[in-house]
Motif scaffolding. Structure first.
Motif, PDB file in Angstrom:
ATOM      1  N   PHE A 116      10.953  34.465  26.028  1.00  0.00           N
ATOM      2  CA  PHE A 116       9.530  34.759  26.163  1.00  0.00           C
ATOM      3  C   PHE A 116       8.653  33.529  25.906  1.00  0.00           C
ATOM      4  N   LEU A 117       9.125  32.606  25.084  1.00  0.00           N
ATOM      5  CA  LEU A 117       8.352  31.385  24.828  1.00  0.00           C
ATOM      6  C   LEU A 117       8.207  30.532  26.086  1.00  0.00           C
ATOM      7  N   GLN A 118       9.079  30.768  27.045  1.00  0.00           N
ATOM      8  CA  GLN A 118       9.013  30.032  28.312  1.00  0.00           C
ATOM      9  C   GLN A 118       8.174  30.758  29.361  1.00  0.00           C
ATOM     10  N   GLN A 119       7.562  31.886  28.969  1.00  0.00           N
ATOM     11  CA  GLN A 119       6.778  32.703  29.911  1.00  0.00           C
ATOM     12  C   GLN A 119       5.299  32.659  29.519  1.00  0.00           C
ATOM     13  N   PRO A 120       4.484  31.856  30.221  1.00  0.00           N
ATOM     14  CA  PRO A 120       3.064  31.741  29.868  1.00  0.00           C
ATOM     15  C   PRO A 120       2.323  33.079  29.874  1.00  0.00           C
ATOM     16  N   LEU A 121       2.694  33.990  30.779  1.00  0.00           N
ATOM     17  CA  LEU A 121       2.007  35.277  30.848  1.00  0.00           C
ATOM     18  C   LEU A 121       2.193  36.099  29.575  1.00  0.00           C
ATOM     19  N   VAL A 122       3.338  35.962  28.947  1.00  0.00           N
ATOM     20  CA  VAL A 122       3.609  36.708  27.719  1.00  0.00           C
ATOM     21  C   VAL A 122       2.678  36.239  26.609  1.00  0.00           C
ATOM     22  N   ALA A 123       2.529  34.932  26.480  1.00  0.00           N
ATOM     23  CA  ALA A 123       1.616  34.383  25.470  1.00  0.00           C
ATOM     24  C   ALA A 123       0.182  34.788  25.758  1.00  0.00           C
ATOM     25  N   GLU A 124      -0.184  34.797  27.037  1.00  0.00           N
ATOM     26  CA  GLU A 124      -1.556  35.165  27.412  1.00  0.00           C
ATOM     27  C   GLU A 124      -1.836  36.630  27.105  1.00  0.00           C
ATOM     28  N   MET A 125      -0.891  37.512  27.419  1.00  0.00           N
ATOM     29  CA  MET A 125      -1.064  38.942  27.129  1.00  0.00           C
ATOM     30  C   MET A 125      -1.164  39.171  25.621  1.00  0.00           C
ATOM     31  N   THR A 126      -0.293  38.520  24.867  1.00  0.00           N
ATOM     32  CA  THR A 126      -0.294  38.681  23.414  1.00  0.00           C
ATOM     33  C   THR A 126      -1.625  38.252  22.820  1.00  0.00           C
ATOM     34  N   GLU A 127      -2.141  37.120  23.277  1.00  0.00           N
ATOM     35  CA  GLU A 127      -3.412  36.620  22.753  1.00  0.00           C
ATOM     36  C   GLU A 127      -4.578  37.523  23.145  1.00  0.00           C
ATOM     37  N   ASP A 128      -4.554  38.080  24.344  1.00  0.00           N
ATOM     38  CA  ASP A 128      -5.620  38.995  24.766  1.00  0.00           C
ATOM     39  C   ASP A 128      -5.652  40.238  23.870  1.00  0.00           C
ATOM     40  N   ILE A 129      -4.476  40.794  23.572  1.00  0.00           N
ATOM     41  CA  ILE A 129      -4.412  41.976  22.704  1.00  0.00           C
ATOM     42  C   ILE A 129      -4.877  41.611  21.294  1.00  0.00           C
ATOM     43  N   ARG A 130      -4.405  40.468  20.779  1.00  0.00           N
ATOM     44  CA  ARG A 130      -4.805  40.034  19.435  1.00  0.00           C
ATOM     45  C   ARG A 130      -6.311  39.884  19.346  1.00  0.00           C
ATOM     46  N   HIS A 131      -6.904  39.261  20.349  1.00  0.00           N
ATOM     47  CA  HIS A 131      -8.347  39.025  20.346  1.00  0.00           C
ATOM     48  C   HIS A 131      -9.117  40.344  20.359  1.00  0.00           C
ATOM     49  N   LEU A 132      -8.690  41.302  21.178  1.00  0.00           N
ATOM     50  CA  LEU A 132      -9.389  42.584  21.255  1.00  0.00           C
ATOM     51  C   LEU A 132      -9.315  43.337  19.923  1.00  0.00           C
ATOM     52  N   VAL A 133      -8.117  43.378  19.339  1.00  0.00           N
ATOM     53  CA  VAL A 133      -7.962  44.086  18.063  1.00  0.00           C
ATOM     54  C   VAL A 133      -8.799  43.421  16.987  1.00  0.00           C
ATOM     55  N   ALA A 134      -8.741  42.092  16.894  1.00  0.00           N
ATOM     56  CA  ALA A 134      -9.501  41.374  15.873  1.00  0.00           C
ATOM     57  C   ALA A 134     -11.013  41.562  16.058  1.00  0.00           C
ATOM     58  N   LYS A 135     -11.455  41.595  17.292  1.00  0.00           N
ATOM     59  CA  LYS A 135     -12.887  41.745  17.572  1.00  0.00           C
ATOM     60  C   LYS A 135     -13.423  43.082  17.085  1.00  0.00           C
ATOM     61  N   TRP A 136     -12.641  44.152  17.270  1.00  0.00           N
ATOM     62  CA  TRP A 136     -13.146  45.493  16.974  1.00  0.00           C
ATOM     63  C   TRP A 136     -12.736  46.026  15.605  1.00  0.00           C
ATOM     64  N   LEU A 137     -11.933  45.286  14.850  1.00  0.00           N
ATOM     65  CA  LEU A 137     -11.537  45.743  13.514  1.00  0.00           C
ATOM     66  C   LEU A 137     -12.734  46.025  12.602  1.00  0.00           C
ATOM     67  N   PRO A 138     -13.754  45.156  12.579  1.00  0.00           N
ATOM     68  CA  PRO A 138     -14.896  45.449  11.700  1.00  0.00           C
ATOM     69  C   PRO A 138     -15.578  46.779  12.018  1.00  0.00           C
ATOM     70  N   GLU A 139     -15.614  47.151  13.295  1.00  0.00           N
ATOM     71  CA  GLU A 139     -16.250  48.414  13.660  1.00  0.00           C
ATOM     72  C   GLU A 139     -15.430  49.602  13.159  1.00  0.00           C
ATOM     73  N   PHE A 140     -14.111  49.504  13.256  1.00  0.00           N
ATOM     74  CA  PHE A 140     -13.269  50.580  12.731  1.00  0.00           C
ATOM     75  C   PHE A 140     -13.404  50.677  11.212  1.00  0.00           C
ATOM     76  N   SER A 141     -13.521  49.533  10.557  1.00  0.00           N
ATOM     77  CA  SER A 141     -13.691  49.536   9.106  1.00  0.00           C
ATOM     78  C   SER A 141     -14.987  50.209   8.707  1.00  0.00           C
ATOM     79  N   ARG A 142     -16.040  49.970   9.466  1.00  0.00           N
ATOM     80  CA  ARG A 142     -17.340  50.574   9.154  1.00  0.00           C
ATOM     81  C   ARG A 142     -17.326  52.084   9.343  1.00  0.00           C
ATOM     82  N   GLU A 143     -16.365  52.566  10.122  1.00  0.00           N
ATOM     83  CA  GLU A 143     -16.222  54.012  10.320  1.00  0.00           C
ATOM     84  C   GLU A 143     -15.355  54.646   9.228  1.00  0.00           C
TER      85      GLU A 143
END
Length: 280
Positions: free
Chosen positions: A208-235
């Protein structure tokens, strides 16, 4: 004092969960009416108990409507209250009742098991979102015990993220808040050498380290979760379950779930692999 409430569908593993908590040092009570919670906790405090686990379910259905208010009262008094809601897919529950030859608690004259399950789902709908949901459809008893112990040991004062890998051919987990489909990524299954391995093995990691798409997908998911965590915490959410799915739940979803878990503070994360440990 800490109170763990166990609720959920009949046949989903509530007795197993209660036994796991008893093994962890909790004083356990099965099937207590919700309206008796306050009185019971006062009594247990007098006895010196500090960790209590109580099962509340449809066997005492007339009192279920009072559960949210009773929980609020206890929290206002400083009791650390957590609710674990166990569920499973209908076909799984039907199979379990068939194998054990037990009657469903809500069975009446002429009612099928499926009808009883639907009725129970309706009766419990108002409380299933009060705590952390656990889909036991693919879990062995040992895996469920392990998950229960992890959940009760997590810090309830902060939001816990659960990264969960699964296989779509086994169905989407009922307890997922977010579901990400990674079946579009390169699949090591088609390499006969890599096929028996899992996303935790170094050879798969190297693939998987040789597959750029895998790293890109992982980072997109990480970014989305990190972005919205504060909103879930406020709930005032205590848990957020992020499910990562590939075809079989063995390679891509496992690898990405592992990478995501490492991207967040370790004290904030729980990691699960449904298909790897379903027979454990």
């Amino acid at each position: 004092m800490r109170l763990i409430l166990i609720s959920g569908l009949s046949g989903s593993g509530k007795s197993i969960a209660l036994r796991a908590l008893e093994d962890s040092g909790y004083y356990c009570v099965d099937n207590l009416p919700a309206t008796m919670l306050h009185e019971a906790m006062s009594l247990y405090a007098d006895y010196g108990y500090e960790q209590i686990a109580i099962s509340v379910d449809t066997r005492s259905s007339p009192s279920l409507g009072a559960l949210p208010q009773e929980v609020d009262k206890l929290r206002q008094q400083g009791v650390d209250v957590r609710l674990l809601f166990l569920e499973a897919k209908t076909e799984t529950l039907v199979k379990r009742f068939s194998e054990t030859r037990r009657r469903h608690p809500l069975s009446g004259s002429g009612s099928t098991v499926e009808e009883c399950i639907r009725l129970e789902q309706e009766l419990l709908a108002s409380i299933q979102e009060m705590g952390i949901r656990i889909d036991t459809s693919e879990l062995s008893a040992n895996a469920l015990k392990s998950w229960i112990k992890e959940l009760v040991e997590a810090d309830s004062s902060r939001l816990t993220i659960i990264f969960e890998s699964f296989g779509f051919k086994h169905g989407v987990p009922l307890d997922a808040d977010y579901v990400f489909d990674v079946r579009c990524l390169p699949n090591p299954y088609y390499d006969p050498v890599l096929r028996p391995l899992t996303g935790r093995d170094q050879a798969i990691v190297d693939f998987f380290l040789q597959q750029p798409l895998v790293a890109e997908m992982t980072e997109d998911i990480r970014h989305l979760v990190a972005k919205w965590l504060p909103e879930f915490s406020r709930e005032n959410r205590s848990y957020l379950t992020v499910a990562i799915g590939c075809t079989g739940g063995q390679h891509r979803s496992v690898y990405i779930a592992e990478q995501l878990a490492r991207a967040f503070p370790i004290e904030q994360v729980l990691l699960r692999h449904r298909q790897l440990f379903r027979e454990a």
